[in-house]
Every structure is written in C-alpha cells, then in structure tokens.
Scaffold this motif. Structure first.
Motif, PDB file in Angstrom:
ATOM      1  N   ALA A 143      95.963  70.175 155.888  1.00  0.00           N
ATOM      2  CA  ALA A 143      96.704  68.926 155.709  1.00  0.00           C
ATOM      3  C   ALA A 143      98.007  68.921 156.505  1.00  0.00           C
ATOM      4  CB  ALA A 143      96.994  68.698 154.232  1.00  0.00           C
ATOM      5  N   ALA A 144      98.519  70.094 156.882  1.00  0.00           N
ATOM      6  CA  ALA A 144      99.803  70.173 157.586  1.00  0.00           C
ATOM      7  C   ALA A 144      99.759  69.364 158.875  1.00  0.00           C
ATOM      8  CB  ALA A 144     100.136  71.636 157.879  1.00  0.00           C
ATOM      9  N   GLY A 145     100.858  68.647 159.149  1.00  0.00           N
ATOM     10  CA  GLY A 145     100.879  67.740 160.293  1.00  0.00           C
ATOM     11  C   GLY A 145     101.452  68.329 161.565  1.00  0.00           C
ATOM     12  N   GLU A 146     101.792  69.614 161.532  1.00  0.00           N
ATOM     13  CA  GLU A 146     102.455  70.219 162.676  1.00  0.00           C
ATOM     14  C   GLU A 146     101.975  71.675 162.788  1.00  0.00           C
ATOM     15  OE1 GLU A 146     105.922  72.065 162.262  1.00  0.00           O
ATOM     16  OE2 GLU A 146     105.517  72.546 164.364  1.00  0.00           O
ATOM     17  N   THR A 147     101.816  72.168 164.036  1.00  0.00           N
ATOM     18  CA  THR A 147     101.210  73.487 164.245  1.00  0.00           C
ATOM     19  C   THR A 147     101.889  74.608 163.453  1.00  0.00           C
ATOM     20  OG1 THR A 147     100.337  72.906 166.410  1.00  0.00           O
ATOM     21  CG2 THR A 147     100.623  75.247 165.967  1.00  0.00           C
TER      22      THR A 147
END
Lengths: 153, 102
Positions: free
Chosen positions: A39-43
């Motif tokens: 779900a994380a939106g950033e690497t």
C-alpha cells in the motif's frame, strides 16, 4: 487385531482427515503478503514497510537488467541477479507507480539468486531492485524511459 | 483447467522453471465505461515446491504485468519429477496445479 483396527480407524479419523485438508489448502510462503508494504506510495516507505529498519546500500553486486527505453509500459521485462551470498529475498520497486512495490521473491536455499519477471510502468521512472543477503539490504536502481504508459486502458 | 503454463527443464544438475500465468492482474484503479471502479483482482501469492521442498515463492502486487511471467532456477530436479504450484488472488481465490520437469 481389534486394537490394530481401532488404531487404523483413529488414524484415519484424525491424521487422514488432516492429510486430506493439507491436500486441498495450499501452504503459503514463510513470508506473508504485507499489506502495508504493497500500500505504501513511495519506494523508501515501501522498503521500510517490507523489511523494517534500515534502507538498502547501493551495491554493484546487485544486477538489475532492464531496458533503457520501454516502448510499452504495460510489459517491461526485468531480470535481477546477484553474486552476493545467502540471498533470502529479492524485491522490485517502481518509483512512480501508485504502489511502487511490484513483487517480493523468496529465494530458499538451493535456488539461484536470479529472477525474471515483467512489470507495469505508468511513466518514465526509476526501478529499484533490493536484495536481502545475510540479513542486510543491497540495491541497484535504473531509470527506464517509458514511451506509452502501462497503467491506463 | 489450470492458469499456469510451465516449462521446467532439468540440465546440468539444476532445473530452470519458466511460468506464464493467465491472469488479468486488475489493479483496482481502472474504471469501466459507466465510470465505476473495476474491483482489484490480482495474483498476490505464488509458491512452487519440488518434492515437498519450497523452491520459489513470490508476493505480488498489481504493478506486475497482466499475464505474469516469472523464471527462476533451483539446484536438483530430474526429468519426470513433479512441481507443485500454488497461487492465490487478493480476493482469496486460490488454486493448486502441477507440472512435470522435462
């Protein structure tokens, strides 16, 4: 004779039943599917959610084979390999995708640390491969230019 | 009918496995013609076993392409051996398939 028969009946009722269940329900990997990581939106946030703790160190021993230019972002072939020892997992992140974590591969002992797959890329962005070796994280990043994005349609 | 097409070749003491999976890998971000979100439906887990031993596993998200492809190699395996492949969707739907090493 009676005892043996009874033992057999009991074994069938318990063990046999369990055996049947095992055959029907697949056994999943030891590493569970991590909702927060996907779900994380950033690497970097995805890497932290997946592995906890520190971010990986860039390493020339992590080989990320990806095209310089992908004409079709819907199907971008990637191969990740490494000469690092005792590899436990290999994961792939696409920086500008809505959820960067594309895949986490579990590499059991006896399996080579070389995996190929195909990913979607919405636009030109960086692809990062992370290798977990001897409990430490190593990475390689490459920019892939995308001519036609692969997330619409 | 299975959804995984497998090519597993044993050579030089190892087995190379290539899998092509028939699957839409719906991201949950697309809309249909009426503007309604098409619900996510993607493969989330894949597990491969040889003789009961885990040889490969993957946790997947919707950034993996439609009709996913994976390849890997493991030490051992012989012609005629069976691979057991389990897959699961984010929806909970799952399946178990087998393939023979050639």
């Amino acid at each position: 004779m009676t005892i043996k028969r009874r033992t057999l009946v009991k074994a069938l009722a318990t063990g046999g039943g369990l055996l049947g269940l095992c055959a029907l329900v697949p056994q999943w990997a030891m590493a569970a599917w991590m909702r927060e990581a996907f779900a994380a939106g950033e690497t970097n946030a995805a890497i932290k959610a997946l592995y906890g703790g520190d971010l990986p160190v860039e390493s020339a021993e992590v080989m990320l084979d990806a095209p310089d230019i992908a004409e079709n972002g819907a199907v971008v072939p990637l191969t990740i390999s490494t000469t690092l020892p005792n590899v436990e997992t290999v994961s792939v992140f696409i920086a500008e995708n809505p959820s960067p974590l594309a895949a986490q591969f579990i590499i059991p002992e006896g399996t080579l640390a070389e995996v190929s797959t195909r990913v979607r890329m919405g636009q030109t962005t960086h692809v990062t491969a992370v290798i977990q070796s001897d409990g430490k994280l190593y990475s390689a990043t490459k920019e892939v230019k995308v001519t036609i994005g692969g997330c619409g349609g | 009918m299975g959804i995984i097409r497998v090519k597993a070749r044993a050579m030089n003491g190892k087995t190379e496995v290539k899998m092509l999976i028939k699957h839409i890998m719906e991201t949950g971000r697309r809309r249909d013609t009426s503007g309604n979100i098409i619900p996510a439906e993607f493969l989330s887990e894949l597990v491969v076993r040889h003789a009961g031993k885990l040889v490969f596993a993957a946790n997947l998200g919707p950034s993996v392409s439609k009709n996913p492809f994976f390849s890997f190699s493991f030490a051992g395996g012989a012609v005629g051996d069976t691979l057991e492949l389990s897959w699961k969707e984010n929806t909970g739907k799952f399946g178990i398939e087998t393939a023979e090493i050639t």
